[in-house]
Design a protein around this motif. Structure first.
Motif, short mmCIF file in Angstrom:
data_model
loop_
_atom_site.label_atom_id
_atom_site.label_comp_id
_atom_site.label_asym_id
_atom_site.label_seq_id
_atom_site.Cartn_x
_atom_site.Cartn_y
_atom_site.Cartn_z
N SER A 45 0.78 -1.27 0.10
CA SER A 45 -0.08 0.02 -0.05
C SER A 45 0.92 1.34 0.02
O SER A 45 0.50 2.21 -0.71
N SER A 46 2.12 1.19 0.67
CA SER A 46 2.98 2.42 0.94
C SER A 46 3.44 2.57 -0.55
O SER A 46 3.41 3.72 -1.16
N HIS A 47 3.79 1.46 -1.29
CA HIS A 47 4.58 1.70 -2.72
C HIS A 47 3.26 2.30 -3.69
O HIS A 47 3.62 3.15 -4.28
N LEU A 48 2.07 1.64 -3.27
CA LEU A 48 1.24 2.19 -4.34
C LEU A 48 0.65 3.41 -4.23
O LEU A 48 0.44 4.55 -4.87
N LYS A 49 0.72 4.21 -2.94
CA LYS A 49 0.78 5.43 -2.67
C LYS A 49 1.56 6.27 -3.38
O LYS A 49 1.15 7.42 -3.76
N VAL A 50 2.90 5.95 -3.38
CA VAL A 50 3.93 6.79 -4.01
C VAL A 50 3.74 6.59 -5.46
O VAL A 50 3.71 7.79 -6.14
N LEU A 51 3.37 5.71 -5.95
CA LEU A 51 3.06 5.61 -7.52
C LEU A 51 1.92 6.40 -8.06
O LEU A 51 1.80 6.83 -8.75
N GLU A 52 0.89 6.24 -7.00
CA GLU A 52 -0.30 6.96 -7.54
C GLU A 52 -0.22 8.55 -7.35
O GLU A 52 -0.54 9.44 -8.10
N ALA A 53 0.67 8.99 -6.40
CA ALA A 53 0.85 10.53 -6.16
C ALA A 53 1.87 10.79 -7.32
O ALA A 53 1.65 12.10 -7.80
N ALA A 54 2.63 10.11 -7.71
CA ALA A 54 3.37 10.52 -8.99
C ALA A 54 2.55 10.17 -10.29
O ALA A 54 2.97 10.46 -11.37
N GLY A 55 1.31 9.89 -10.24
CA GLY A 55 0.39 9.83 -11.46
C GLY A 55 0.70 8.68 -12.34
O GLY A 55 0.25 8.50 -13.55
N LEU A 56 1.41 7.50 -11.67
CA LEU A 56 1.66 6.62 -12.63
C LEU A 56 0.80 5.33 -12.46
O LEU A 56 0.60 4.60 -13.47
N ILE A 57 -0.18 5.39 -11.61
CA ILE A 57 -1.25 4.31 -11.18
C ILE A 57 -2.40 5.18 -10.87
O ILE A 57 -2.50 6.22 -10.33
N SER A 58 -3.68 4.32 -11.23
CA SER A 58 -4.57 4.67 -10.49
C SER A 58 -5.41 3.72 -9.60
O SER A 58 -5.18 2.37 -10.13
N ARG A 59 -6.26 4.07 -8.85
CA ARG A 59 -6.87 2.89 -8.11
C ARG A 59 -8.53 3.14 -8.01
O ARG A 59 -8.93 4.25 -7.87
N SER A 60 -9.09 2.23 -7.76
CA SER A 60 -10.63 2.51 -7.88
C SER A 60 -11.16 1.59 -6.59
O SER A 60 -10.11 0.90 -6.01
N ARG A 61 -12.38 1.46 -6.55
CA ARG A 61 -13.08 0.76 -5.40
C ARG A 61 -14.13 0.08 -5.81
O ARG A 61 -15.15 0.54 -6.47
N VAL A 62 -13.93 -1.36 -5.62
CA VAL A 62 -14.98 -2.38 -6.22
C VAL A 62 -15.30 -3.32 -5.27
O VAL A 62 -14.54 -4.03 -4.65
N GLY A 63 -16.30 -2.84 -4.34
CA GLY A 63 -16.76 -3.74 -3.25
C GLY A 63 -15.50 -3.35 -2.04
O GLY A 63 -15.23 -2.19 -1.57
N GLN A 64 -15.00 -4.26 -1.69
CA GLN A 64 -13.87 -4.32 -0.59
C GLN A 64 -12.68 -4.34 -1.47
O GLN A 64 -11.53 -4.09 -0.56
N THR A 65 -12.49 -4.52 -2.50
CA THR A 65 -11.22 -4.50 -3.09
C THR A 65 -10.83 -3.17 -3.87
O THR A 65 -11.72 -2.23 -4.04
N ARG A 66 -9.49 -2.74 -4.19
CA ARG A 66 -8.92 -1.57 -4.52
C ARG A 66 -7.94 -2.09 -5.86
O ARG A 66 -6.90 -2.03 -5.67
N PRO A 67 -8.78 -2.29 -6.80
CA PRO A 67 -7.96 -2.35 -8.32
C PRO A 67 -6.92 -1.46 -8.51
O PRO A 67 -7.54 -0.47 -8.45
N CYS A 68 -5.75 -1.80 -8.90
CA CYS A 68 -5.00 -0.63 -9.37
C CYS A 68 -4.65 -0.83 -10.88
O CYS A 68 -4.58 -2.24 -11.58
N ARG A 69 -4.30 0.02 -11.64
CA ARG A 69 -3.99 -0.11 -13.12
C ARG A 69 -3.04 1.02 -13.29
O ARG A 69 -2.94 2.13 -12.54
#
Length: 116
Positions: A45-69
């Motif tokens: 999650s920490s790595h994903l936050k950095v990637l998201e802040a850099a604009g390299l990934i986006s995350r959505s919420r589907v039920g209980q999951t947080r798919p990343c792309r």
């Protein structure tokens, strides 16, 4: 320029580069990334936050999951920046080859003996 700095900083970490490579294969949940990299959920999650802040990934919420792309916009910005340097290196290499082709070979000591 700050956005580029965040992007390059995010990609400086080998785990984050590996996550980006995995997401290039397709969307993944945090749980799938935890299983893939054998890291804890908070670490991923920490790595994903950095990637998201850099604009390299986006995350959505589907039920209980947080798919990343991967986010194409963040990758395009980086690709555009690198393209400027690719043109520089291509031009420099072309000039180097032209100069090398136009220069006469430098004789070596063995060449002088063959002429005698």
């Amino acid at each position: 320029m700050e956005h580029l700095n965040r992007t390059l900083s995010a990609l400086a970490d080998p785990t984050r580069r590996a996550i980006v490579a995995r997401l290039a294969e397709g969307e993944a949940t945090v749980s799938q990334l935890v299983d893939r990299f054998a890291l804890t959920q908070p670490t991923i999650s920490s790595h994903l936050k950095v990637l998201e802040a850099a604009g390299l990934i986006s995350r959505s919420r589907v039920g209980q999951t947080r798919p990343c792309r991967l986010d194409p916009a963040g990758l395009k910005m980086l690709a555009d920046w690198l393209a400027d340097y690719e043109r520089f290196w291509t031009d420099t290499l072309d000039r180097f080859v032209e100069q090398a082709e136009g220069a006469s070979p430098t004789p070596t000591a063995g060449d002088a003996d063959e002429d005698a």
